[in-house]
Design a protein around this motif. Structure first.
Motif, mmCIF file in Angstrom:
data_model
loop_
_atom_site.group_PDB
_atom_site.id
_atom_site.type_symbol
_atom_site.label_atom_id
_atom_site.label_comp_id
_atom_site.label_asym_id
_atom_site.label_seq_id
_atom_site.Cartn_x
_atom_site.Cartn_y
_atom_site.Cartn_z
ATOM 1 N N LEU A 178 0.860 -1.182 0.000
ATOM 2 C CA LEU A 178 0.000 0.000 0.000
ATOM 3 C C LEU A 178 0.897 1.233 0.000
ATOM 4 N N SER A 194 1.921 4.939 0.040
ATOM 5 C CA SER A 194 1.451 6.293 0.315
ATOM 6 C C SER A 194 2.555 7.310 0.075
ATOM 7 N N TRP A 234 -1.757 4.762 -3.344
ATOM 8 C CA TRP A 234 -2.897 5.253 -2.592
ATOM 9 C C TRP A 234 -3.109 6.757 -2.606
ATOM 10 N N THR A 235 -2.067 7.539 -2.367
ATOM 11 C CA THR A 235 -2.272 8.939 -1.996
ATOM 12 C C THR A 235 -2.076 9.921 -3.140
ATOM 13 N N ALA A 294 -5.344 3.632 3.624
ATOM 14 C CA ALA A 294 -4.940 2.395 2.948
ATOM 15 C C ALA A 294 -5.043 1.190 3.875
ATOM 16 N N VAL A 309 -13.834 2.843 -1.653
ATOM 17 C CA VAL A 309 -12.834 3.485 -0.800
ATOM 18 C C VAL A 309 -13.566 4.536 0.019
ATOM 19 N N SER A 356 -10.929 10.604 1.920
ATOM 20 C CA SER A 356 -11.057 10.127 0.542
ATOM 21 C C SER A 356 -12.437 10.473 -0.007
ATOM 22 N N ILE A 398 -10.562 2.436 -6.938
ATOM 23 C CA ILE A 398 -9.297 1.819 -7.333
ATOM 24 C C ILE A 398 -9.409 1.321 -8.768
ATOM 25 N N VAL A 458 -5.364 4.620 -6.901
ATOM 26 C CA VAL A 458 -6.560 5.165 -6.272
ATOM 27 C C VAL A 458 -6.807 6.542 -6.860
#
Length: 405
Positions: free
Chosen positions: A122, A124, A143-144, A310, A338, A343, A348, A354
């Motif tokens: 995951l 970030s 993720w970010t 995440a 999500v 968020s 995804i 993401v």
């Protein structure tokens, strides 16, 4: 239907996932692989570990009736150290998933290992788009943010404001290279020009020679394609060199809350940035962030918020899948929404990216800040389609497979 058959059918429907759970080692173990002492320690580090721990606590500390355990380590921004830790975690310690991984070079090495070992990662802290493009993995989730997102958000705003000629100071590793390339594409597509660029080692203490080249270029904008302490040091020394007083502007292509805290509003005011989250958006984010600050002494960076979201989503996927098997969990992660405090409109994609609403922000002037950590003015929401690599241009095999499916 006969009563006995009806009862059997209802029993099957009501059976909890824990009754069928298959969890390796009777524990769901998540490793936070981060930077505890280096150039990005403030924006990842202990805050990323705290964010993961908060997500586990909110989940009740167990999933599928099994204990959730968090372990952590410092990769020291070295790919060999990072992969050595990850290999031990996977082969010996039974770690099911890794979170954070700041430093794109380390992240790409972990991506290859996790693909081989079939373990979830995951991301970030890492920024390179390669994680969801040509180096994508069914087990890797970005993720970010990535370099495409922050460069398109920030560089486009600066060009529209008149910053049409640029000179880049970029960190000399995968993240800086990609950030410079993405920002260059944005600037030139908008009709601007790039007068030159120079690359510096990670954790540079003296930017004087690089700043002299930037001054000599005559560019309207000096774009900082670096992160963490490198960005802070470059901005402080640019102020000492009088770049802004001499008519040039600084554009920090990625700037975090902790960077602004270290610089002070007087030095950072007016700087545009793109962020995936902000602690002061609403009552819910404020309440969560105050709890985070009580643990860490700071408000969360977007990377901390990303680790939290995440890990939370991963645990929801384990619960849905009824197992910690990576293939089943990865499928569940792509299926379920999500949904966390930071968020908005997130989902995804097949490539593991993401997509989310992001924010174009501007650093407040000192007089406009009303309370501690009140640093940003949100200029506008940026819809997901403006900040993600178009799938039509993707080199990720997972995208082609999804299209055929």
């Amino acid at each position: 239907m006969k009563p006995a058959l009806l009862a059997a059918g209802l029993a099957g429907l009501l059976m909890t996932p824990a009754a069928e759970a298959q969890v390796s080692g009777d524990v769901v173990k998540i490793g936070v692989l981060t930077d505890m002492n280096g150039v990005t320690a403030d924006i990842t580090g202990k805050g990323s570990l705290a964010a993961a721990e908060i997500a586990v606590a909110e989940f009740g500390g167990t999933v599928l009736g099994k204990r959730i355990e968090i372990v952590s380590a410092d990769h020291q921004h070295k790919a060999d150290i990072g992969t050595g830790i990850a290999r031990r975690w996977f082969d010996v310690d039974g770690v099911d998933a890794i979170a954070d991984v700041p430093n794109s070079g380390v992240a790409l090495a972990i991506q290859d290992l996790a693909r081989e070992k079939k373990r979830i990662v995951l991301y970030s802290g890492a920024g390179t788009t390669a994680l969801t493009n040509d180096r994508c993995s069914p087990y890797g989730f970005h993720w970010t943010y990535d370099t495409y997102a922050v460069s398109h958000g920030t560089a486009s705003a600066v060009v529209k404001a008149g910053g049409t000629s640029w000179f880049f100071l970029a960190s000399d590793y995968a993240f800086g290279h990609q950030l410079q390339a993405d920002a260059t594409a944005v600037v030139t597509a908008a009709g601007g020009s790039v007068k030159g660029a120079v690359r510096h080692p990670l954790n540079t203490a003296d930017f004087s020679s690089y700043l002299l080249q930037a001054q000599a270029s005559g560019a309207k904008v000096v774009g900082l394609a670096n992160a963490g302490n490198d960005t802070v040091t470059a901005m402080k020394q640019a102020n000492d060199f009088g770049l802004v007083q001499g008519g040039q502007s600084l554009a920090a292509l990625i700037l975090f809350l902790q960077d602004i805290h270290g610089l002070g509003l007087a030095a950072a005011q007016g700087t545009y940035l793109t962020t995936a989250s902000y602690w002061d958006l609403n009552d819910e984010t404020r309440a969560w962030s105050k709890g985070f600050m009580a643990r860490t002494g700071m408000m969360p960076s977007m990377l901390h918020a990303g680790v939290y979201g995440a890990v939370r989503h991963y645990l929801k996927a384990v619960a849905k899948a009824g197992t910690d098997d990576a293939d089943k969990v990865a499928a569940a992660m792509r299926e379920i929404p999500v949904d966390d405090l930071f968020s908005q409109d997130a989902r995804i994609r097949p490539d593991g990216r993401v997509t989310r609403t992001m924010y174009l922000a501007r650093v407040k002037a000192p007089a406009a800040s009303k309370y501690p950590w009140d640093y940003l003015e949100i200029v506008r929401k940026i819809p997901p389609e403006e900040t993600v690599w178009p799938l039509a241009d993707s080199k990720c095999p997972l995208v082609k497979a999804a299209d055929k499916g």
